[in-house]
Scaffold this motif. Structure first.
Motif, PDB file in Angstrom:
ATOM      1  N   GLU A 261      70.604   7.954  13.344  1.00  0.00           N
ATOM      2  CA  GLU A 261      70.879   6.516  13.201  1.00  0.00           C
ATOM      3  C   GLU A 261      69.651   5.656  13.474  1.00  0.00           C
ATOM      4  O   GLU A 261      69.598   4.495  13.093  1.00  0.00           O
TER       5      GLU A 261
ATOM      6  N   GLU B  96      66.025  12.557   3.403  1.00  0.00           N
ATOM      7  CA  GLU B  96      67.018  11.781   4.152  1.00  0.00           C
ATOM      8  C   GLU B  96      68.032  12.696   4.844  1.00  0.00           C
ATOM      9  O   GLU B  96      68.422  12.457   5.975  1.00  0.00           O
ATOM     10  N   SER B  97      68.403  13.766   4.158  1.00  0.00           N
ATOM     11  CA  SER B  97      69.386  14.668   4.759  1.00  0.00           C
ATOM     12  C   SER B  97      68.782  15.444   5.933  1.00  0.00           C
ATOM     13  O   SER B  97      69.461  15.724   6.916  1.00  0.00           O
TER      14      SER B  97
ATOM     15  N   ALA C 150      68.166  12.902   9.007  1.00  0.00           N
ATOM     16  CA  ALA C 150      69.303  12.003   9.279  1.00  0.00           C
ATOM     17  C   ALA C 150      69.480  11.719  10.768  1.00  0.00           C
ATOM     18  O   ALA C 150      69.600  12.633  11.589  1.00  0.00           O
TER      19      ALA C 150
ATOM     20  N   THR D  35      65.102   5.511   9.231  1.00  0.00           N
ATOM     21  CA  THR D  35      65.306   5.174   7.813  1.00  0.00           C
ATOM     22  C   THR D  35      64.133   5.721   7.022  1.00  0.00           C
ATOM     23  O   THR D  35      63.050   5.953   7.561  1.00  0.00           O
TER      24      THR D  35
END
Ligand SMILES: [Zn+2]
Length: 484
Positions: free
Chosen positions: A379, A373-374, A377, A382
């Motif tokens: 927007e 996730e990092s 990342a 997911t």
């Protein structure tokens, strides 16, 4: 001038340290072991391995495709072929998995388990004619037994049955109880086999001192310049976690695409994952393994490993650049499936990459997801987990059991470099490990790199000579492990 002299002096000292450490980084002198002299009839055992291969005990992904009668046939064959085992050991059937108990004389000793599986992976339809000899005929040609299961893992199962038969005929009486289990569904995760055996042993309040399951093999020439046989006994296995990386964007007609199409966003995310592998390194188990093996390396690799204080980052880069050793050092990242729009002229509202991670014991499924996730990342991105499992616990390699297995190998093969190792695939031991203080994963057969290609592939085979030495190893492992 004075400064230069100091620098030159310092350099000399450093070079001196490097050289001395390199010389000291040598294999331990071979322990004083007597080679065993065991008489095995190679024709008989090769014939048995050949017969075992003729049962199409295939585990397909879909249970519906299973041919139960082939499994029943194999079980009957075991009973007919190994009458002494069936007369003198107690058999419990757990679904189609066989669990034998060989009662020890000393109830105060924890039992051991020696195990393998007799189901095999399918032969890819259409690849049959790529086999030099048909996959389910068990042909013996020029001292080689051919067919599916010759390596994985009927040689293990038949080898253990031959070893037990030999010891029974020899009048061996174990002090420690020995369990033998032969799983029927390892290739699909062992839910009805190894899991059932584990539940059964728990119910009987059995806690094993150690278990020995399939795993690595003995290899020569695994590293350039290393002529010694290397046996890395796997003391842990990696886990597996699958994540969906999902990129979302506005849909619409492909004639008027926006700049940030979901597919493009996803491609960038995959790129980032490739460029930022999950951190790893030479620590714990991996450090011990490479420390041991590198003692057999040639200069200059030996020099590097002897001086990790200086060359650690160089070693790290070297090992990470080779797929095999990279997998030993870290959780690996493998994008495997992709999906986007359903039609050529429709913009995707979601583009998905399915990525499989093989989890190193240093990580957990949660820590891997957090790291991913990092890295990705954004927007529009997911990360969804499709589930998985963590790595197994790491068993100790400083135990009597580990040493007994190592000694058995030396008694059969001579000077073998024995190290703990990490299994990058899965095995039934993730079940058995729940009832064993330590779970080891190793097949005591010597393979070449060429043999290895047959693993789950075409032209699976094992030489009769390798098979016989493996049986001798199992005999010694049982002798030492069970005591008398
Ligand atoms: Zn296997």
């Amino acid at each position: 001038m004075k400064v230069l002299k100091h620098i030159a002096g310092l350099l000399l000292v450093i070079v001196g340290i490097i050289v001395v450490r390199t010389f000291m980084h040598a294999p331990a002198p071979m322990a004083d072991v007597t080679q065993v002299n065991i008489d095995i009839d190679s024709n008989v055992v090769a014939q048995h391995l050949s017969e075992s291969i003729t049962f199409k005990t295939v585990s397909n992904q879909s249970m519906g495709d299973k041919k139960a009668e082939e499994f029943d046939g194999f079980i009957q064959w075991v009973k007919d072929t190994y009458p002494q085992v069936n007369q003198q050991l107690e058999l419990v059937m757990l679904n189609q998995t066989l669990l034998y108990k060989w009662q020890g004389s000393d109830a105060s000793l924890k039992p051991i388990l020696i195990t393998g599986h007799y189901d095999v992976v399918p032969v890819i339809p259409g690849s049959e004619d790529k086999w030099q000899h048909p996959p389910f005929e068990g042909k013996i040609v020029d001292g080689i037994v051919w067919g599916r299961g010759a390596l994985d893992d009927k040689s293990g199962v038949v080898g253990m049955l031959e070893a037990t038969t030999f010891l029974l005929a020899d009048g061996f009486q174990p002090a420690r109880t020995v369990y033998l289990s032969f799983g029927h569904d390892e290739e699909i995760g062992g839910p009805m086999g190894a899991a059932a055996v584990t539940a059964y042993l728990k119910e009987q309040n059995v806690q094993l001192a150690w278990s020995l399951d399939e795993g690595s093999f003995l290899f020569k020439g695994m590293f350039p310049g290393v002529d010694n046989l290397i046996a890395s006994i796997n003391v842990a296995e990696k886990g597996s976690v699958t994540l969906d990386i999902v990129a979302t964007a506005a849909g619409g007609h492909s004639s008027m695409p926006p700049k940030n199409n979901a597919v493009g966003v996803l491609a960038k995310a995959i790129n980032k994952l490739e460029e930022h592998p999950v951190p790893g390194g030479l620590q714990g188990l991996s450090a011990t393994m490479f420390d041991e093996i590198s003692r057999y390396f040639e200069f200059p690799m030996r020099m590097l490993f002897a001086n990790r204080w200086l060359f650690d980052s160089l070693i790290d880069r070297q090992l990470s650049s080779v797929t095999f050793s990279n997998a030993m050092l870290r959780t690996t990242t493998a994008p495997t499936m992709l999906s986007g729009s359903v039609k050529t002229n429709v913009l995707p509202i979601e583009a998905i990459a399915t990525v499989n991670f093989r989890v190193h014991p240093r990580d957990t499924p949660e820590s891997v997801q957090a790291y991913v996730e990092s890295v990705v990342a954004d927007e529009q991105i997911t990360v969804r987990s499709l589930g998985g499992r963590g790595a197994s616990e790491v068993s100790s390699w400083e135990t009597q059991g580990f040493e007994q297995i190592a000694q058995s190998l030396r008694e059969v093969y001579g000077d073998v470099a024995v190290t703990p190792g990490l299994m990058i695939a899965g095995s039934d031991s993730r079940h058995y490990g729940q009832v064993a203080d330590d779970a080891y994963r190793f097949n005591p057969f010597e393979l070449s790199q060429d043999d290895l290609a047959g693993f789950h592939g075409t032209n699976e085979k094992m030489s009769v000579d390798a098979f016989v030495l493996g049986i001798k190893s199992y005999i010694q492992i049982m002798r030492h492990g069970a005591g008398s």
